[in-house]
Design a protein around this motif. Structure first.
Motif, PDB file in Angstrom:
ATOM      1  N   GLY A   1      -8.195  15.774  13.485  1.00  0.00           N
ATOM      2  CA  GLY A   1      -9.499  15.247  13.090  1.00  0.00           C
ATOM      3  C   GLY A   1     -10.196  16.118  12.068  1.00  0.00           C
ATOM      4  O   GLY A   1     -11.046  15.653  11.317  1.00  0.00           O
ATOM      5  N   PHE A   2      -9.835  17.386  12.047  1.00  0.00           N
ATOM      6  CA  PHE A   2     -10.483  18.280  11.081  1.00  0.00           C
ATOM      7  C   PHE A   2      -9.712  18.367   9.774  1.00  0.00           C
ATOM      8  O   PHE A   2     -10.110  19.067   8.860  1.00  0.00           O
ATOM      9  N   THR A   3      -8.571  17.676   9.725  1.00  0.00           N
ATOM     10  CA  THR A   3      -7.757  17.794   8.530  1.00  0.00           C
ATOM     11  C   THR A   3      -7.787  16.519   7.710  1.00  0.00           C
ATOM     12  O   THR A   3      -6.857  16.221   6.986  1.00  0.00           O
ATOM     13  N   GLY A   4      -8.868  15.775   7.864  1.00  0.00           N
ATOM     14  CA  GLY A   4      -8.952  14.501   7.162  1.00  0.00           C
ATOM     15  C   GLY A   4      -8.700  14.620   5.682  1.00  0.00           C
ATOM     16  O   GLY A   4      -7.985  13.809   5.086  1.00  0.00           O
ATOM     17  N   SER A   5      -9.256  15.661   5.060  1.00  0.00           N
ATOM     18  CA  SER A   5      -9.114  15.752   3.611  1.00  0.00           C
ATOM     19  C   SER A   5      -7.683  16.107   3.225  1.00  0.00           C
ATOM     20  O   SER A   5      -7.171  15.620   2.221  1.00  0.00           O
ATOM     21  N   GLU A   6      -7.025  16.937   4.053  1.00  0.00           N
ATOM     22  CA  GLU A   6      -5.632  17.263   3.758  1.00  0.00           C
ATOM     23  C   GLU A   6      -4.767  16.012   3.868  1.00  0.00           C
ATOM     24  O   GLU A   6      -3.911  15.743   3.018  1.00  0.00           O
ATOM     25  N   LEU A   7      -5.009  15.256   4.961  1.00  0.00           N
ATOM     26  CA  LEU A   7      -4.219  14.048   5.144  1.00  0.00           C
ATOM     27  C   LEU A   7      -4.415  13.087   3.983  1.00  0.00           C
ATOM     28  O   LEU A   7      -3.465  12.503   3.463  1.00  0.00           O
ATOM     29  N   SER A   8      -5.666  12.931   3.568  1.00  0.00           N
ATOM     30  CA  SER A   8      -5.895  11.956   2.511  1.00  0.00           C
ATOM     31  C   SER A   8      -5.357  12.468   1.187  1.00  0.00           C
ATOM     32  O   SER A   8      -4.895  11.690   0.352  1.00  0.00           O
ATOM     33  N   ALA A   9      -5.377  13.785   0.997  1.00  0.00           N
ATOM     34  CA  ALA A   9      -4.795  14.333  -0.230  1.00  0.00           C
ATOM     35  C   ALA A   9      -3.299  14.046  -0.262  1.00  0.00           C
ATOM     36  O   ALA A   9      -2.729  13.723  -1.304  1.00  0.00           O
ATOM     37  N   TRP A  10      -2.682  14.160   0.921  1.00  0.00           N
ATOM     38  CA  TRP A  10      -1.252  13.865   1.023  1.00  0.00           C
ATOM     39  C   TRP A  10      -0.977  12.415   0.632  1.00  0.00           C
ATOM     40  O   TRP A  10       0.033  12.102   0.001  1.00  0.00           O
ATOM     41  N   LEU A  11      -1.885  11.543   1.016  1.00  0.00           N
ATOM     42  CA  LEU A  11      -1.665  10.118   0.766  1.00  0.00           C
ATOM     43  C   LEU A  11      -2.152   9.685  -0.618  1.00  0.00           C
ATOM     44  O   LEU A  11      -1.991   8.525  -0.993  1.00  0.00           O
ATOM     45  N   ASP A  12      -2.732  10.611  -1.354  1.00  0.00           N
ATOM     46  CA  ASP A  12      -3.292  10.258  -2.656  1.00  0.00           C
ATOM     47  C   ASP A  12      -2.300   9.552  -3.575  1.00  0.00           C
ATOM     48  O   ASP A  12      -2.622   8.504  -4.146  1.00  0.00           O
ATOM     49  N   PRO A  13      -1.083  10.108  -3.754  1.00  0.00           N
ATOM     50  CA  PRO A  13      -0.138   9.415  -4.641  1.00  0.00           C
ATOM     51  C   PRO A  13       0.181   8.010  -4.156  1.00  0.00           C
ATOM     52  O   PRO A  13       0.332   7.097  -4.963  1.00  0.00           O
ATOM     53  N   VAL A  14       0.253   7.845  -2.823  1.00  0.00           N
ATOM     54  CA  VAL A  14       0.534   6.520  -2.273  1.00  0.00           C
ATOM     55  C   VAL A  14      -0.579   5.555  -2.666  1.00  0.00           C
ATOM     56  O   VAL A  14      -0.331   4.442  -3.158  1.00  0.00           O
ATOM     57  N   ALA A  15      -1.811   6.018  -2.470  1.00  0.00           N
ATOM     58  CA  ALA A  15      -2.944   5.152  -2.781  1.00  0.00           C
ATOM     59  C   ALA A  15      -2.965   4.800  -4.261  1.00  0.00           C
ATOM     60  O   ALA A  15      -3.221   3.652  -4.629  1.00  0.00           O
ATOM     61  N   ALA A  16      -2.664   5.792  -5.093  1.00  0.00           N
ATOM     62  CA  ALA A  16      -2.680   5.536  -6.530  1.00  0.00           C
ATOM     63  C   ALA A  16      -1.621   4.498  -6.884  1.00  0.00           C
ATOM     64  O   ALA A  16      -1.874   3.589  -7.691  1.00  0.00           O
ATOM     65  N   ALA A  17      -0.447   4.627  -6.259  1.00  0.00           N
ATOM     66  CA  ALA A  17       0.614   3.678  -6.556  1.00  0.00           C
ATOM     67  C   ALA A  17       0.236   2.268  -6.137  1.00  0.00           C
ATOM     68  O   ALA A  17       0.485   1.298  -6.863  1.00  0.00           O
ATOM     69  N   VAL A  18      -0.387   2.158  -4.964  1.00  0.00           N
ATOM     70  CA  VAL A  18      -0.778   0.825  -4.510  1.00  0.00           C
ATOM     71  C   VAL A  18      -1.823   0.243  -5.453  1.00  0.00           C
ATOM     72  O   VAL A  18      -1.751  -0.925  -5.850  1.00  0.00           O
ATOM     73  N   ALA A  19      -2.776   1.067  -5.839  1.00  0.00           N
ATOM     74  CA  ALA A  19      -3.839   0.579  -6.709  1.00  0.00           C
ATOM     75  C   ALA A  19      -3.270   0.125  -8.057  1.00  0.00           C
ATOM     76  O   ALA A  19      -3.769  -0.829  -8.656  1.00  0.00           O
ATOM     77  N   ASP A  20      -2.225   0.803  -8.530  1.00  0.00           N
ATOM     78  CA  ASP A  20      -1.624   0.419  -9.800  1.00  0.00           C
ATOM     79  C   ASP A  20      -0.597  -0.695  -9.659  1.00  0.00           C
ATOM     80  O   ASP A  20       0.024  -1.083 -10.642  1.00  0.00           O
ATOM     81  N   ALA A  21      -0.372  -1.153  -8.446  1.00  0.00           N
ATOM     82  CA  ALA A  21       0.675  -2.133  -8.179  1.00  0.00           C
ATOM     83  C   ALA A  21       2.032  -1.617  -8.636  1.00  0.00           C
ATOM     84  O   ALA A  21       2.876  -2.356  -9.134  1.00  0.00           O
ATOM     85  N   ALA A  22       2.249  -0.321  -8.513  1.00  0.00           N
ATOM     86  CA  ALA A  22       3.528   0.263  -8.919  1.00  0.00           C
ATOM     87  C   ALA A  22       4.509   0.173  -7.771  1.00  0.00           C
ATOM     88  O   ALA A  22       4.123   0.284  -6.606  1.00  0.00           O
ATOM     89  N   PRO A  23       5.776  -0.043  -8.080  1.00  0.00           N
ATOM     90  CA  PRO A  23       6.752  -0.162  -7.004  1.00  0.00           C
ATOM     91  C   PRO A  23       7.180   1.182  -6.428  1.00  0.00           C
ATOM     92  O   PRO A  23       7.777   1.227  -5.363  1.00  0.00           O
ATOM     93  N   GLU A  24       6.919   2.270  -7.144  1.00  0.00           N
ATOM     94  CA  GLU A  24       7.357   3.571  -6.667  1.00  0.00           C
ATOM     95  C   GLU A  24       6.160   4.491  -6.515  1.00  0.00           C
ATOM     96  O   GLU A  24       5.212   4.407  -7.270  1.00  0.00           O
ATOM     97  N   VAL A  25       6.274   5.374  -5.549  1.00  0.00           N
ATOM     98  CA  VAL A  25       5.251   6.402  -5.404  1.00  0.00           C
ATOM     99  C   VAL A  25       5.703   7.626  -6.175  1.00  0.00           C
ATOM    100  O   VAL A  25       6.749   8.191  -5.897  1.00  0.00           O
ATOM    101  N   THR A  26       4.947   7.980  -7.165  1.00  0.00           N
ATOM    102  CA  THR A  26       5.295   9.197  -7.897  1.00  0.00           C
ATOM    103  C   THR A  26       4.086  10.110  -7.935  1.00  0.00           C
ATOM    104  O   THR A  26       2.953   9.665  -7.774  1.00  0.00           O
ATOM    105  N   ALA A  27       4.367  11.360  -8.164  1.00  0.00           N
ATOM    106  CA  ALA A  27       3.271  12.321  -8.152  1.00  0.00           C
ATOM    107  C   ALA A  27       2.347  12.103  -9.347  1.00  0.00           C
ATOM    108  O   ALA A  27       2.786  11.732 -10.412  1.00  0.00           O
TER     109      ALA A  27
END
Lengths: 584, 560, 122
Positions: free
Chosen positions: B534-560
């Motif tokens: 619960g205290f690592t929310g920002s770390e977790l979301s940082a980890w998921l950042d590339p995933v979110a960016a890929a989804v937002a771009d409708a990209a088929p691959e998750v890249t850094a």
């Protein structure tokens, strides 16, 4: 921010030393004193305008896990911590006096509650306030349900349901909405005066968010349609009632509304959206209606509970009037000062009253007002304190309540909202109406020569019941006992029928049924009336008497020299900021 | 460096499968060798997972094509003179930050549950074989980059789960397993039909390729295939299939039986991972194969998605309501899973909904990722605690929990913490997941969904409060009301303590009174983890950042 | 219409098999029949995949060394898929039959309704 962590650490210490009651309770007291010292040390700095800030980095995206001490937060923190000291002593005395179960859990949860309350005070943004608000709900739940009776469990359930509906649903939803509208929830940044703030937001959504947040905090602040958990929660042990009513819980709700009005929306926007007046109307209705209901309650704690509902609305009223006052350009400073100053004032007074109710319960097992005639002879110091605090509640000068009410009155009138001023005055009269009979009866009547009380005892417009009020209580074999250790089982949790009877009797009293059916609990005076006890404190344990006297002195000091003890200055700082925000 | 990681990727799937044969083979020589073998294999597995995730933390995308050099993504001209246009040949295993989450979760949970199994679980070697098979299959689900391969891994995990559920000695477990099998297989077959449609339309099964072909990015297509009815129908089939596996109302009926009748060890494990893997698969297919662009392409596409969201919302409400009336603890938690996965599917849907802006998508992706992990930790912790309490005291009903806090303070405390985490009290991981999903819905302006999410807090309180109240505030000396009879009563009146019947049978099977350090440890670790995360929310979301960016771009691959 | 049906009758067959199978799973009270239905459902899907692999005048996709560019072969991929799916299906059938045997041993019935009655009596 040591202050929050301090009592959190105390929880562990308390749990660790659960086998040695003396050690356990000294930890509690020690933590209270230390916490007060920490908070007090911040006072001069904050008065000078410094803000202490501490951050643990980002909690969730865009929102920091941060604490911040400003003037408004300090009002609440100071109040909670100073009253905690008194309550710690008192709780030790009370729980021992009754020999209650699960004291370790009790003290641990108590420390946790205070920790959460101070967290609410110092929260830097809406999400943090929500976080501590929820923790407060969780921590106080064991306290409310402490007795483990059906009644206590029901009250605990109700309490959880109400506060989670308010906190978990409304506050969180409001927070999310504010975040969506302004991209931040930090108190420093949501106001309309900042670029990212709510100023440009869609007014309908902004109103919706305000309503949700106000209603969410209103649950804890016991605003009228959402108040019903509070009178039920008085089944809890008296120190808990004190905690709920005076020290932390309901105040956290009120404090939340204060943050909402003064920091999240800021007075100018509140005025623009017209939500302040709605809040004020809700508060006005609550304070009048609750006073009337208080008249009808025979159980002392229940009457006090409704008195709390009504008194809290003074504060909310003050905050609600911020809107119209900002619009009218007058009286803003006074309504804020009045509203906020009433937070500590009410805290001191109500704590006194609950402590008195508690000591009466511990020493004599009397819970009903109708059995308290002549009790002034038995417990002179207690009842004197009670009288003083009651006077303050009614707004009689020289006691704490007067100052804040005066500011509120003046502010309301100058903001052009005389209706609310009238409501305030009416409520003041009602206050006298429901406190005076207790005080009068305690000192000037004896139990066998009591007049019929001018209280509305029966159902409205229903039957009229006679004057047998004072003579049906008590059994001849256990009257009042001068020493602290009562040897009967009236307060401890047992399963014998007499205790069940005591629980049942509550309902009987409420309905005005006074024929004594199922009325074999141990309250009321003995056959020979109340024993006369001198003014030397022999009436009860000093562990309990001490705090009462200390707190009542605090209440008087707050009334006599309000400018000398920090609260008024803090409040003035807040008010000045708010006023400058509007005039800018 | 990258070659080791690629090899590790393949080994993650292969090692448990090979290891699964060992308990049976070695079992011929010695009895009860299963636990030791499983422990050894899973430690290796955890090491591999750590290695892979370490690389993924840099935002890398690691691909391993099974079949080695001869296959792979190449665009050389064939002997026929045609160009392959860079399509994948062979089956890809893909490691990216999103699959990294699940890899870590599977490795961690399988090791943790093993500690629980030492004392409580079925002790046969066959059980540990199944256990390792399931672990391997779940790893496969997490890592595969091929739609059909996903079906195979889902079916392997399904098959082993059915077997594990039935490994309890009670006959009820067999019935529950069969029910699970019938419903689960139907769901998986639905998924297969959907895959068939996609294959017919695109000629490919590789996730990245399919996504690109659907978007019309390849040379042989003039425009995308998004509005093709066959593709829309394919999404419908795929979604229904995966939603069945994830136990979303009204396709959840298999789940309470399976969770309740399975041995405690199995319940802990599958509650943490089985539905999680299915929901992960749904997210991966929805986000990266169909992508948000698909749902924006036509009215029908949008309607399908909205229907899914309605189901998810219904799941939240119905799951919580049903949970509140269950007298038996394990069933209660099972229904609560139905509700929680409703939340996750809401997040999955909101992320790709046309109304979602970039902010909303980002938040919804955070919410799904975090809540998947959070729910796995919380729910497995709750089941572990319930199992440990049952082992220690025999209590399997809410009414039997009365006053247990005094006898088992640590376990009760763990359950209280986990319970509040499930409700979403901050600062626990349950709160963060819920907060992000809610925020996504608010940003996208789905007000009915927002209402459901926030009300779900109170709904989940309905059942958690019952348990906590029983644990702490019902003194043992308060005798239960003898009049309470109905099995459907909310436990408020308290039922007559009669632990025979199905509950008793399971209790016997797990050996009552045998409480091990491992069981308590798992419960405590889960509770601590629920708060720490619960205290690592920002770390977790940082980890998921590339995933979110890929989804937002409708990209088929998750890249850094 | 008739022509189209004649061309693609296997697709129709696929749909019919699938729906009949699904109906059996849902409606039959007998556990074994449920499993049979499940098999039918899956077989329908296999048929669908095999159909998609069909190429007019194509031969089986075993490519000789001296293959010419214009040779036509049936698509091998769906056939591989079906092969895998059949294996999965067989495993499923095995597990389900094992479970049914155990249920029959314990309860002495294969009828779902009877089973429910027996279990509520427990």
């Amino acid at each position: 921010m040591l202050a929050v962590l301090l009592s959190a650490a105390t929880i562990l210490l308390i749990l660790a030393s659960h086998r040695r009651p003396n050690v356990r309770e000294s930890w509690s007291v020690l933590a209270a004193v230390a916490k007060f010292a920490v908070i007090l040390s911040m006072l001069p700095g904050v008065l000078d305008g410094t803000e202490y800030r501490w951050s643990m980095g980002e909690f969730v995206a865009g929102i920091e896990f941060a604490l911040r001490a400003d003037a408004l937060g300090l009002v609440f923190a100071l109040l909670a911590s100073v009253l905690w000291i008194g309550t710690s002593f008192y709780a030790a005395g009370y729980m021992r006096g009754l020999g209650a179960d699960s004291q370790t859990r009790f003290f641990a949860a108590f420390a946790a509650s205070l920790s959460a309350a101070v967290g609410v005070a110092f929260a830097e943004n809406l999400l943090m306030i929500f976080l501590f608000y929820e923790l407060l709900s969780v921590a106080t739940y064991p306290l409310v349900a402490h007795d483990e009776t059906d009644e206590a469990r029901a009250a605990g359930r109700k309490y959880l349901a109400y506060t989670f509906l308010g906190g978990g649903v409304l506050v969180l939803a409001g927070t999310a909405l504010v975040f969506a509208l302004s991209g931040t929830v930090s108190f420093a940044a949501t106001g309309p005066s900042t670029a990212a703030g709510l100023g440009g937001a869609d007014t309908t959504l902004a109103r919706a968010a305000f309503t949700m947040l106000a209603a969410g905090f209103g649950v804890k602040a016991a605003l009228m349609p959402l108040h019903s958990w509070l009178p039920d929660a008085m089944v809890a042990p008296t120190p808990v009632s004190g905690l709920l009513h005076a020290v932390a819980v309901v105040k956290s709700g009120v404090f939340g509304i204060a943050r909402l009005v003064l920091d999240v929306y800021e007075p100018a926007l509140v005025a623009e959206l017209g939500v302040g007046i709605a809040l004020a109307v809700a508060a006005g209705v609550t304070l009048t209606a609750a006073s009337i209901i208080a008249l009808r309650a025979d159980r002392l704690k229940r009457r006090l509970a409704f008195s709390t509902v009504s008194q809290l609305s003074y504060i909310v009223l003050g905050l609600g009037l911020v809107g119209p006052a900002a619009a009218a350009g007058a009286g803003l400073e006074n309504v804020i000062k009045g509203g906020l100053l009433h937070i500590p004032a009410h805290g001191f007074m109500k704590l006194t009253l609950f402590f008195c109710a508690g000591i009466i319960h511990v020493e004599t097992h009397t819970d009903y007002i109708s059995e308290m005639d002549g009790i002034g002879k038995r417990m002179p110091l207690t009842m004197t304190a009670f009288a003083v605090a009651a006077a303050g509640m009614a707004g009689i000068p020289l006691v704490a309540g007067f100052v804040s009410k005066w500011f509120l009155l003046v502010g309301a009138v100058s903001a052009g909202q005389a209706v609310f001023a009238v409501a305030l005055l009416v409520s003041g009269v009602l206050n006298i109406a429901y406190f005076w009979p207790i005080v009068y009866g305690a000192f000037f009547e004896s139990h066998d020569r009591a007049d019929a009380k001018p209280l509305v005892g029966g159902p409205f417009g229903g039957e009229f019941f006679g004057t047998t009020a004072a003579t049906d209580g008590g059994r001849p074999d256990d009257g009042s006992q001068p020493d602290g250790e009562a040897d009967d089982d009236g307060g401890t949790r047992t399963d014998d029928s007499s205790h069940d009877g005591a629980t049942q009797a509550d309902g009987g009293h409420e309905g005005g049924d006074r024929d004594g059916a199922g009325h074999d609990h141990h309250g009321g005076p003995g056959p020979g009336g109340w024993e006369r006890v001198g003014w030397t404190g022999a009436e009860g344990s000093w562990l309990m008497l001490g705090p009462i006297l200390a707190v009542v002195v605090g209440a008087v000091v707050l009334g006599l020299v309000p400018s000398q003890i920090g609260f008024l200055e803090l409040v003035e700082t807040v008010a000045a900021e708010a006023v400058s925000g509007v005039t800018d | 460096m990258s070659e080791t990681v690629e090899a590790a990727l393949a080994l993650l799937v292969v090692v448990p499968f090979l290891g699964a044969t060992l308990p049976l083979v070695l079992g011929l020589v010695r009895d009860s060798v299963g636990w030791a073998v499983a422990a050894a294999v899973l430690v290796v597995e955890a090491g591999l997972a750590a290695r892979v995730v370490y690389t993924l933390a840099g935002g890398d995308r690691v691909v391993q094509v099974l079949g080695g050099e001869t296959f792979g993504r190449n665009d050389e001209t064939l002997s026929s003179g045609e160009s392959t246009e860079g399509f994948a040949v062979g089956i890809e295993l893909v490691g990216d930050p999103f699959s990294g989450v699940l890899v870590l979760l599977v490795a961690g949970v399988s090791l943790g549950v093993l500690a629980f199994a030492r004392q409580s679980g079925p002790h046969s070697n066959a059980f540990y074989s199944g256990y390792l098979l399931l672990t391997g299959a779940l790893m496969g689900v997490a890592l595969t980059g091929d739609l059909f391969n996903l079906f195979v891994f889902l079916e392997i995990s399904g098959l082993t789960t059915y077997a594990l559920v039935a490994s309890g000695r009670s006959p009820a477990a067999a019935v529950a397993a069969l029910k699970y099998l019938v419903v689960g297989t139907t769901g998986a077959s639905m998924y297969l039909v959907g895959i068939g449609y996609i294959f017919v339309e695109t000629g490919s099964l590789n996730m990245v390729d399919v996504s690109r072909i659907l978007a019309g990015e390849t040379a042989f297509l003039d425009e995308g295939l998004y509005t093709d009815p066959l593709v829309v129908a394919a999404f419908g089939f795929v979604a229904v299939g995966l939603v069945t596996k994830a136990a979303i109302f009204p396709l959840h009926t298999w789940q309470p039986d399976a969770y309740a009748e399975a041995p405690d060890t199995v319940t802990v494990y599958i509650s943490a991972l089985a539905s999680t893997a299915a929901a992960y698969a749904l997210a991966r297919v929805t986000w990266f194969v169909f992508t948000p662009a698909f749902f924006d392409a036509g009215a029908a596409n949008r309607r399908v998605l909205e229907f899914l969201l309605v189901l998810a919302a219904a799941s939240v409400v119905a799951g919580s309501a049903l949970a509140a009336v269950q007298p038996r603890i394990k069933r209660m938690f099972a229904y609560s899973s139905v509700a929680q996965f409703g939340l996750i599917v809401i997040g999955i849907g909101v992320a790709v909904h046309p109304a979602a802006g970039e902010q909303a998508t980002t938040f919804a992706v955070y919410g799904v990722g975090i809540h998947l992990v959070g729910h796995a930790v919380i729910k497995s912790g709750l089941f572990a605690t319930a199992g440990a309490l049952a082992a220690a005291t025999g209590a399997r009903r809410v009414s039997e929990y009365a006053g247990l806090a005094r006898r088992r303070p640590v376990l009760a405390g763990g359950m209280a913490v986990l319970g509040f985490a499930l409700v979403g009290v901050p600062p626990t991981v349950g709160f963060i997941g819920k907060w992000y999903v809610a925020l996504g819905a608010v940003e996208a302006g789905h007000w009915p969904l927002v209402t459901v999410i926030f009300v779900s807090t109170v709904l989940s309180l309905l059942y958690i409060a019952q348990i906590i109240e029983r644990l702490y505030f019902a003194g043992v000396d308060v005798s239960p009301d003898p009049a309470g009879t109905g099995t459907g009563s909310p436990g408020e009146t308290g039922e007559a303590v009669a632990a025979d019947g199905g509950a008793g049978a399971t209790a016997v099977a797990t050996g009552e009174g045998s409480l091990s350090v491992g069981m308590i440890a798992l419960a405590v670790v889960a509770a601590v983890l629920a708060v720490v995360l619960g205290f690592t929310g920002s770390e977790l979301s940082a980890w998921l950042d590339p995933v979110a960016a890929a989804v937002a771009d409708a990209a088929p691959e998750v890249t850094a | 219409m008739i022509g189209a049906l004649a061309d693609s009758y296997t697709y129709v067959l696929f749909a019919i098999l699938m729906v009949v199978g699904l109906y059996m799973v849902a409606a039959s009270a007998n556990l074994v029949k449920k499993v049979v239905g499940l098999n039918m459902f899956q077989t329908g899907i296999f048929l669908f995949f095999v159909t998609t692999a069909y190429v007019d005048n194509g031969s089986s996709p075993v490519i000789p060394a001296e293959a010419a560019a214009g040779d036509r072969y049936a698509s091998p991929l769906p056939q591989v898929i079906v092969l895998t799916a059949i294996v999965v299906g067989v495993a499923l059938t095995a597990v389900s039959l094992a479970l049914i045997v155990r249920i029959y041993d314990e309860y002495g019935t294969l009828n779902e309704a009877t089973l429910r009655e027996v279990r509520t009596d427990e």
